[in-house]
Design a protein around this motif. Structure first.
Motif, PDB file in Angstrom:
ATOM      1  N   HIS A 183     103.146 -11.818  91.175  1.00 57.40           N
ATOM      2  CA  HIS A 183     101.967 -11.702  92.038  1.00 57.40           C
ATOM      3  C   HIS A 183     101.223 -13.018  92.234  1.00 57.40           C
ATOM      4  N   MET A 184     101.666 -14.090  91.572  1.00 60.96           N
ATOM      5  CA  MET A 184     100.871 -15.319  91.582  1.00 60.96           C
ATOM      6  C   MET A 184     100.707 -15.904  92.984  1.00 60.96           C
ATOM      7  N   GLU A 185     101.758 -15.891  93.778  1.00 64.22           N
ATOM      8  CA  GLU A 185     101.654 -16.464  95.120  1.00 64.22           C
ATOM      9  C   GLU A 185     100.657 -15.661  95.962  1.00 64.22           C
ATOM     10  N   GLU A 186     100.718 -14.348  95.827  1.00 63.02           N
ATOM     11  CA  GLU A 186      99.774 -13.473  96.538  1.00 63.02           C
ATOM     12  C   GLU A 186      98.338 -13.781  96.123  1.00 63.02           C
ATOM     13  N   TRP A 187      98.111 -13.987  94.827  1.00 59.65           N
ATOM     14  CA  TRP A 187      96.770 -14.275  94.331  1.00 59.65           C
ATOM     15  C   TRP A 187      96.308 -15.674  94.733  1.00 59.65           C
ATOM     16  N   ARG A 188      97.235 -16.615  94.810  1.00 57.63           N
ATOM     17  CA  ARG A 188      96.858 -17.946  95.288  1.00 57.63           C
ATOM     18  C   ARG A 188      96.381 -17.874  96.741  1.00 57.63           C
ATOM     19  N   GLU A 189      97.074 -17.075  97.531  1.00 56.97           N
ATOM     20  CA  GLU A 189      96.682 -16.912  98.931  1.00 56.97           C
ATOM     21  C   GLU A 189      95.316 -16.231  99.039  1.00 56.97           C
ATOM     22  N   ALA A 190      95.069 -15.259  98.165  1.00 61.10           N
ATOM     23  CA  ALA A 190      93.798 -14.508  98.201  1.00 61.10           C
ATOM     24  C   ALA A 190      92.644 -15.292  97.594  1.00 61.10           C
ATOM     25  N   GLY A 191      92.952 -16.294  96.764  1.00 54.31           N
ATOM     26  CA  GLY A 191      91.913 -17.078  96.111  1.00 54.31           C
ATOM     27  C   GLY A 191      91.303 -16.402  94.904  1.00 54.31           C
ATOM     28  N   ILE A 192      91.980 -15.363  94.402  1.00 58.82           N
ATOM     29  CA  ILE A 192      91.445 -14.618  93.251  1.00 58.82           C
ATOM     30  C   ILE A 192      92.553 -13.766  92.639  1.00 58.82           C
ATOM     31  N   VAL A 193      92.519 -13.640  91.326  1.00 63.47           N
ATOM     32  CA  VAL A 193      93.464 -12.792  90.613  1.00 63.47           C
ATOM     33  C   VAL A 193      92.961 -11.352  90.640  1.00 63.47           C
ATOM     34  N   ASP A 194      93.856 -10.430  90.902  1.00 67.58           N
ATOM     35  CA  ASP A 194      93.496  -9.010  90.903  1.00 67.58           C
ATOM     36  C   ASP A 194      93.004  -8.598  89.514  1.00 67.58           C
ATOM     37  N   ARG A 195      91.890  -7.877  89.476  1.00 67.46           N
ATOM     38  CA  ARG A 195      91.321  -7.430  88.202  1.00 67.46           C
ATOM     39  C   ARG A 195      92.316  -6.613  87.380  1.00 67.46           C
ATOM     40  N   LYS A 196      93.266  -5.993  88.065  1.00 61.88           N
ATOM     41  CA  LYS A 196      94.244  -5.172  87.344  1.00 61.88           C
ATOM     42  C   LYS A 196      95.047  -5.991  86.349  1.00 61.88           C
TER      43      LYS A 196
ATOM     44  N   GLY B 285      90.162  -5.298  78.872  1.00 65.02           N
ATOM     45  CA  GLY B 285      90.274  -5.917  80.192  1.00 65.02           C
ATOM     46  C   GLY B 285      89.430  -5.240  81.253  1.00 65.02           C
ATOM     47  N   GLU B 286      88.713  -4.204  80.875  1.00 66.68           N
ATOM     48  CA  GLU B 286      87.827  -3.531  81.825  1.00 66.68           C
ATOM     49  C   GLU B 286      86.650  -4.427  82.186  1.00 66.68           C
ATOM     50  N   THR B 287      86.198  -5.226  81.207  1.00 69.02           N
ATOM     51  CA  THR B 287      85.082  -6.148  81.392  1.00 69.02           C
ATOM     52  C   THR B 287      85.607  -7.577  81.365  1.00 69.02           C
ATOM     53  N   ILE B 288      85.311  -8.341  82.413  1.00 68.16           N
ATOM     54  CA  ILE B 288      85.793  -9.725  82.520  1.00 68.16           C
ATOM     55  C   ILE B 288      84.644 -10.678  82.240  1.00 68.16           C
ATOM     56  N   LEU B 289      84.948 -11.761  81.515  1.00 64.12           N
ATOM     57  CA  LEU B 289      83.940 -12.698  81.045  1.00 64.12           C
ATOM     58  C   LEU B 289      83.950 -14.014  81.817  1.00 64.12           C
ATOM     59  N   GLY B 290      82.787 -14.653  81.853  1.00 61.55           N
ATOM     60  CA  GLY B 290      82.651 -15.994  82.400  1.00 61.55           C
ATOM     61  C   GLY B 290      81.558 -16.724  81.639  1.00 61.55           C
TER      62      GLY B 290
ATOM     63  N   ILE C 283      81.773 -22.238  88.696  1.00 56.74           N
ATOM     64  CA  ILE C 283      81.916 -21.294  87.591  1.00 56.74           C
ATOM     65  C   ILE C 283      83.222 -20.507  87.722  1.00 56.74           C
ATOM     66  N   SER C 284      84.137 -20.723  86.790  1.00 53.25           N
ATOM     67  CA  SER C 284      85.412 -20.006  86.778  1.00 53.25           C
ATOM     68  C   SER C 284      85.182 -18.534  86.459  1.00 53.25           C
ATOM     69  N   ASN C 285      85.966 -17.658  87.097  1.00 51.01           N
ATOM     70  CA  ASN C 285      85.754 -16.200  87.040  1.00 51.01           C
ATOM     71  C   ASN C 285      84.415 -15.835  87.675  1.00 51.01           C
ATOM     72  N   GLY C 286      83.897 -16.722  88.511  1.00 47.91           N
ATOM     73  CA  GLY C 286      82.575 -16.504  89.085  1.00 47.91           C
ATOM     74  C   GLY C 286      82.458 -15.236  89.915  1.00 47.91           C
ATOM     75  N   ILE C 287      83.549 -14.832  90.548  1.00 44.69           N
ATOM     76  CA  ILE C 287      83.533 -13.593  91.333  1.00 44.69           C
ATOM     77  C   ILE C 287      83.906 -12.402  90.464  1.00 44.69           C
ATOM     78  N   ASN C 288      84.919 -12.556  89.648  1.00 44.04           N
ATOM     79  CA  ASN C 288      85.433 -11.434  88.850  1.00 44.04           C
ATOM     80  C   ASN C 288      84.550 -11.063  87.664  1.00 44.04           C
ATOM     81  N   ALA C 289      83.802 -12.017  87.124  1.00 43.96           N
ATOM     82  CA  ALA C 289      83.112 -11.800  85.848  1.00 43.96           C
ATOM     83  C   ALA C 289      82.090 -10.672  85.911  1.00 43.96           C
ATOM     84  N   ASP C 290      82.149  -9.815  84.892  1.00 39.25           N
ATOM     85  CA  ASP C 290      81.161  -8.739  84.732  1.00 39.25           C
ATOM     86  C   ASP C 290      80.044  -9.148  83.780  1.00 39.25           C
TER      87      ASP C 290
END
Length: 386
Positions: free
Chosen positions: A26-39, A116-121, A156-163
Motif C-alpha cells: 500500500h505504500m505507493e497508494e499512501w505516498r500518492e494520498a500524502g497520508i498512511v491509512d489509519r488501518k 493502534g486505535e489511538t495514534i500519537l504525535g 508536525i509528523s502524524n499531524g493529521i492522523n494523531a489523536d
C-alpha cells in the motif's frame, strides 16, 4: 555477529512477513494520498507489532529491550516502508506517557496506543523555534484546574492522523526561558485545529501538518511531568531519539547499497557491466566498509542503551555518523544509476529525497557536532572515555 536472541530473530521474521503482506503493497497508494491509512496502525496493533514495551496491564508485552524496536526500524526500512514512520508513535512519543503521565492517564490512554486505535504525535517545532526551544512562543497559563493553551506548531509528523499530541509550551509567567510544560492535547478539544497537510521534498506518505491552539483548555490530568520542567523532560529522551534516527539511517544506507549493487550488476556500459568498472568497485567498496563500521557503532550504542549507559554524546555521534554515511550512499546510488536514478520508478530516487530530512530531524548534523565538540573540550572529557 549481531546480538539478537532466538525470540527476537523469530520476531524479525514474523514482522517481515507482516510488512510484506499488510504494509508494503500500500505504500505507493499512501505516498500518492500524502497520508498512511489509519488501518495500518490497527493491523500492527492487532498482531503485537506497534508498541512492545508497555506492561501487560496496558496491553503490551512488557519487554523494554530496545533491540525489538531496532528490529522494527530495520525491517520497516528494508521493506521500503519508512514513510509509515511507526516508530514515532511507538518509541518517540509513547514513552512520554509512561515516564511522565499519571497512573490514571496511562491506564486511560496506553491500551488504545498499543492497539493502534489511538495514534500519537508530538508538537515542539514552531516557525521560529526548531532546535532552539527557548524561542518557543506557544504558552500555557495555569488556570487552577486546567491549563489554557495558545499558539501554533508546524512540521508536525502524524499531524493529521494523531489523536493525542504531546504539546510543549512555555509556562506563562515563568522567568526562566526554558520553563516549559508538556500537555497531552486530545482530538476534539475545543480550540484545537489542524492546518493543511504540508507538501514535502520526501517522506510523502508521512502526514505533516500545522497545528493551532486557541484557548484550548487542557485538564490538569493531561499534564505530563512537572510544569516548568518540560525542557528537562524532553532532554531525557533525546539520546534515545538520536539512536532511533541512527538505527534507521544505518539500515537505509545498507538498503541503498543493496539497491545500487543490484543495478550496477545489470547495467552494461562500454560492453561490460558497470559493476566491473574500477571506479564502481572502488566507490562501492568504500561505502560497504563505512556502512559496516557505522552499523557496528550503532549496535554498540543499542547494547549500551539497554544497559542504561547511553549518553548524549554517544547518541549524537551515532546520529551524526549514520545520517552522514546514509546521505553519502544515497548520493552515490543516484550517481551510479545515472539518468535512471532521477526517475521515481527506481527506488533510489525517492530513497534519496526521503533521506534528506535525516540530517536535520532529531537535531541537525551541525547541532550534533556542537554537542560532541563541547564534550571534547569539557573538563571531564577523559573520564567519559574511561
Amino acid at each position: 555477529m549481531r546480538a539478537f536472541t532466538e525470540d527476537q530473530i523469530m520476531f524479525r521474521e514474523a514482522y517481515r512477513r507482516f510488512l510484506d503482506t499488510e504494509i508494503a503493497p500500500h505504500m505507493e497508494e499512501w505516498r500518492e494520498a500524502g497520508i498512511v491509512d489509519r488501518k495500518a496502525f490497527r493491523k500492527a496493533g492487532d498482531q503485537g507489532f506497534l508498541m512492545i514495551w508497555p506492561d501487560e496491564a496496558y496491553g503490551g508485552l512488557g519487554d523494554d529491550d530496545f533491540r525489538y524496536e531496532q528490529i522494527i526500524i530495520e525491517e520497516t526500512v528494508r521493506a521500503g516502508c519508512a514513510n509509515w514512520y511507526n516508530t514515532l508513535h511507538s518509541r518517540l512519543v509513547g514513552p512520554y506517557l509512561q515516564r511522565f503521565g499519571s497512573e490514571e492517564l496511562r491506564r486511560r490512554v496506553l491500551p488504545g496506543c498499543v492497539s493502534g486505535e489511538t495514534i500519537l504525535g508530538i508538537a515542539m517545532t514552531e516557525a521560529g523555534a526548531g532546535s532552539d526551544l527557548a524561542g518557543m512562543r506557544s504558552t500555557a497559563e495555569d488556570r487552577g484546574d486546567h491549563f489554557l493553551l495558545n499558539g501554533s506548531k508546524t512540521y508536525i509528523s502524524n499531524g493529521i492522523n494523531a489523536d493525542l499530541v504531546v504539546v510543549a509550551a512555555k509556562l506563562a509567567g515563568a522567568e526562566r526561558k526554558h520553563a516549559l510544560v508538556l500537555l497531552l492535547v486530545e482530538r476534539g478539544m475545543a480550540g484545537f485545529e489542524r492546518g493543511r497537510n504540508l507538501k514535502k521534498m520526501g517522506m510523502s506518505a508521512q502526514d505533516t501538518a500545522e497545528l493551532f491552539f486557541d484557548n484550548v483548555q487542557v485538564p490538569k490530568a493531561n499534564v505530563l511531568g512537572e510544569p516548568g520542567k518540560g525542557f528537562y523532560h524532553l532532554m531525557e529522551g533525546l539520546a534515545e531519539e538520536r539512536l532511533i534516527a541512527a538505527v534507521g539511517a544505518a539500515a537505509n544506507a545498507r538498503r541503498a547499497f543493496d539497491v545500487t549493487r543490484d543495478y550496477v550488476m545489470q547495467r552494461v556500459l562500454f560492453g561490460k557491466p558497470l559493476s566491473e568498472q574500477q571506479n564502481t568497485q572502488f566507490r562501492m567498496a568504500e561505502m560497504d566498509a563505512e556502512i559496516d563500521l557505522v552499523q557496528t557503532y550503532v549496535d554498540h550504542c543499542v547494547v549500551e542503551h539497554n544497559a542504561g549507559r547511553l549518553t548524549g554524546n554517544m547518541g549524537a555521534k551515532a546520529k551524526m555518523l549514520a545520517t552522514e554515511v546514509e546521505w553519502k550512499m544515497m548520493d552515490l546510488g543516484v550517481q551510479l544509476h545515472g539518468g535512471a536514478g532521477y526517475m521515481d520508478e527506481y527506488p533510489i530516487s525517492h530513497m534519496f529525497t526521503d533521506a534528506r530530512i535525516n540530517r536535520i530531524l532529531a537535531g541537525s548534523s551541525e547541532v550534533m557536532r556542537l554537542i560532541i565538540g563541547r564534550d571534547i573540550f569539557s573538563q571531564n572529557y577523559r573520564s567519559m572515555l574511561a
